[in-house]
Design an enzyme around this catalytic site. Structure first.
Site, PDB file in Angstrom:
ATOM      1  N   GLY A  46      -5.615  -3.841  10.402  1.00  0.00           N
ATOM      2  CA  GLY A  46      -6.522  -3.412  11.461  1.00  0.00           C
ATOM      3  C   GLY A  46      -7.906  -3.948  11.167  1.00  0.00           C
ATOM      4  N   GLN A  51     -17.002  -4.315  11.693  1.00  0.00           N
ATOM      5  CA  GLN A  51     -16.733  -4.847  10.358  1.00  0.00           C
ATOM      6  C   GLN A  51     -17.054  -6.336  10.234  1.00  0.00           C
ATOM      7  OE1 GLN A  51     -12.651  -2.813  10.198  1.00  0.00           O
ATOM      8  NE2 GLN A  51     -13.285  -2.813   8.064  1.00  0.00           N
ATOM      9  N   CYS A  94      -9.792   0.117   2.930  1.00  0.00           N
ATOM     10  CA  CYS A  94     -10.669  -0.382   3.995  1.00  0.00           C
ATOM     11  C   CYS A  94     -11.167  -1.766   3.592  1.00  0.00           C
ATOM     12  CB  CYS A  94     -11.855   0.559   4.187  1.00  0.00           C
ATOM     13  SG  CYS A  94     -12.961   0.061   5.526  1.00  0.00           S
ATOM     14  N   LEU A  95     -11.126  -2.701   4.506  1.00  0.00           N
ATOM     15  CA  LEU A  95     -11.568  -4.065   4.199  1.00  0.00           C
ATOM     16  C   LEU A  95     -13.060  -4.109   3.895  1.00  0.00           C
ATOM     17  CD1 LEU A  95      -9.496  -6.027   6.858  1.00  0.00           C
ATOM     18  CD2 LEU A  95      -8.979  -5.658   4.433  1.00  0.00           C
ATOM     19  N   HIS A 136      -8.280   5.356  11.838  1.00  0.00           N
ATOM     20  CA  HIS A 136      -9.191   4.710  10.892  1.00  0.00           C
ATOM     21  C   HIS A 136     -10.128   3.748  11.623  1.00  0.00           C
ATOM     22  CE1 HIS A 136     -10.069   2.761   6.859  1.00  0.00           C
ATOM     23  NE2 HIS A 136     -10.478   1.840   7.688  1.00  0.00           N
ATOM     24  N   GLU A 137      -9.556   2.967  12.546  1.00  0.00           N
ATOM     25  CA  GLU A 137     -10.366   1.964  13.271  1.00  0.00           C
ATOM     26  C   GLU A 137     -11.320   2.627  14.260  1.00  0.00           C
ATOM     27  OE1 GLU A 137      -8.481  -0.750  10.953  1.00  0.00           O
ATOM     28  OE2 GLU A 137     -10.386  -0.759  12.001  1.00  0.00           O
ATOM     29  N   HIS A 140     -14.339   3.778  12.681  1.00  0.00           N
ATOM     30  CA  HIS A 140     -15.313   2.694  12.462  1.00  0.00           C
ATOM     31  C   HIS A 140     -16.249   2.559  13.671  1.00  0.00           C
ATOM     32  CE1 HIS A 140     -14.529   0.704   8.656  1.00  0.00           C
ATOM     33  NE2 HIS A 140     -13.249   0.588   8.897  1.00  0.00           N
TER      34      HIS A 140
HETATM   35  O1  K2U Z   1     -10.383  -0.997   8.981  1.00  0.00           O
HETATM   36  C1  K2U Z   1      -9.975  -1.606   8.010  1.00  0.00           C
HETATM   37  O2  K2U Z   1     -10.678  -1.733   7.003  1.00  0.00           O
HETATM   38  C2  K2U Z   1      -8.584  -2.156   8.010  1.00  0.00           C
HETATM   39  C3  K2U Z   1      -7.658  -1.336   7.189  1.00  0.00           C
HETATM   40  C4  K2U Z   1      -6.887  -0.485   8.181  1.00  0.00           C
HETATM   41  C5  K2U Z   1      -6.088   0.624   7.598  1.00  0.00           C
HETATM   42  C6  K2U Z   1      -6.610   1.487   6.663  1.00  0.00           C
HETATM   43  C7  K2U Z   1      -5.851   2.531   6.186  1.00  0.00           C
HETATM   44  C8  K2U Z   1      -4.569   2.737   6.647  1.00  0.00           C
HETATM   45  C9  K2U Z   1      -4.057   1.877   7.582  1.00  0.00           C
HETATM   46  C10 K2U Z   1      -4.819   0.838   8.063  1.00  0.00           C
HETATM   47  C11 K2U Z   1      -6.984  -2.382   6.347  1.00  0.00           C
HETATM   48  O3  K2U Z   1      -5.894  -2.882   6.926  1.00  0.00           O
HETATM   49  S1  K2U Z   1      -6.833  -1.931   4.691  1.00  0.00           S
HETATM   50  C12 K2U Z   1      -5.507  -2.680   4.045  1.00  0.00           C
HETATM   51  C13 K2U Z   1      -4.267  -1.885   4.257  1.00  0.00           C
HETATM   52  C14 K2U Z   1      -3.132  -2.551   4.554  1.00  0.00           C
HETATM   53  C15 K2U Z   1      -1.963  -1.843   4.713  1.00  0.00           C
HETATM   54  C16 K2U Z   1      -1.930  -0.467   4.597  1.00  0.00           C
HETATM   55  C17 K2U Z   1      -3.085   0.193   4.299  1.00  0.00           C
HETATM   56  C18 K2U Z   1      -4.272  -0.518   4.113  1.00  0.00           C
HETATM   57 ZN    ZN Z   2     -11.794   0.247   7.414  1.00  0.00          ZN
END
Ligand code: K2U
Ligand code: ZN
Length: 173
Positions: A46, A51, A94-95, A136-137, A140
């Site tokens: 996501g 971001q 979180c990225l 989560h998104e 943000h």
């Molecule tokens: O918003 C972001 O930073 C993207 C996250 C989204 C996410 C966070 C927590 C749980 C699900 C999605 C990134 O994709 S973090 C990397 C990731 C990849 C797979 C599962 C969990 C986190």
């Molecule tokens: Zn995030």
């Protein structure tokens, strides 16, 4: 399409509230493409526009996990209109807060109203990882980070760590 740099904690940009999108044009389509490419490159499942430093209510999601069958979805001006009573705990990352993970409890299933890239109104009923990712998104877009659900002590530790890292990186540049 291009890969954009991801804004990192403690950049205050991440705390900005994103504005609703009103114009559905080629620039918006290009932004969605850049976000999608940036998400896959990270890699992530996501990404919210904030971001990559753009305070507009757009996010991209792909929880398909299948490298050969990518199914990116674009959500514009998303609004959670229903939450389940049942909750789910997921170890989130979180990225914008790389290599830090913590358990977060959120509603297990949600209903989200949003606009697609053509400006058409859509509704999705999500559960599992999709529900967690969308929440989560959408957080943000309101300047909320998953560390905000942790204890004050844990949150302060994470912010201190990334503030120190940012200072070290600035010194090197
Ligand atoms: O918003 C972001 O930073 C993207 C996250 C989204 C996410 C966070 C927590 C749980 C699900 C999605 C990134 O994709 S973090 C990397 C990731 C990849 C797979 C599962 C969990 C986190
Ligand atoms: Zn995030």
């Amino acid at each position: 399409m291009s890969i954009k740099p991801i804004v990192l904690l403690p950049d205050s940009v991440l705390r900005e509230k994103s504005a609703p999108i009103e114009r559905f044009d080629d620039d918006l389509t290009r932004l969605a493409a850049d976000m999608t490419e940036t998400m896959y490159d990270a890699p992530g499942i996501g990404l919210a526009a904030i971001q990559i430093g753009i305070p507009r209510q757009m996010l991209v999601v792909d929880v398909s996990k299948d490298e050969d069958n990518k199914t990116p979805q674009v959500f514009i001006n998303p609004e959670i209109v229903k939450n389940s009573d049942e909750m789910n705990v997921y170890e989130e990352g979180c990225l914008s807060i790389p290599e830090y993970y913590a358990e977060v409890e959120r509603p297990a299933a949600i209903t989200v109203n949003y606009l697609d890239l053509s400006g058409k109104a859509q509704t999705i009923e999500a559960d599992g990882l999709m529900a967690t990712c969308l929440q989560h998104e959408i957080d943000h877009l309101n300047g909320v980070l998953f560390i905000d659900y942790l204890s004050k002590l844990k949150r302060q530790m994470v912010i201190k760590k990334f503030t120190k890292l940012a200072k070290q990186n600035a010194a090197v540049l």
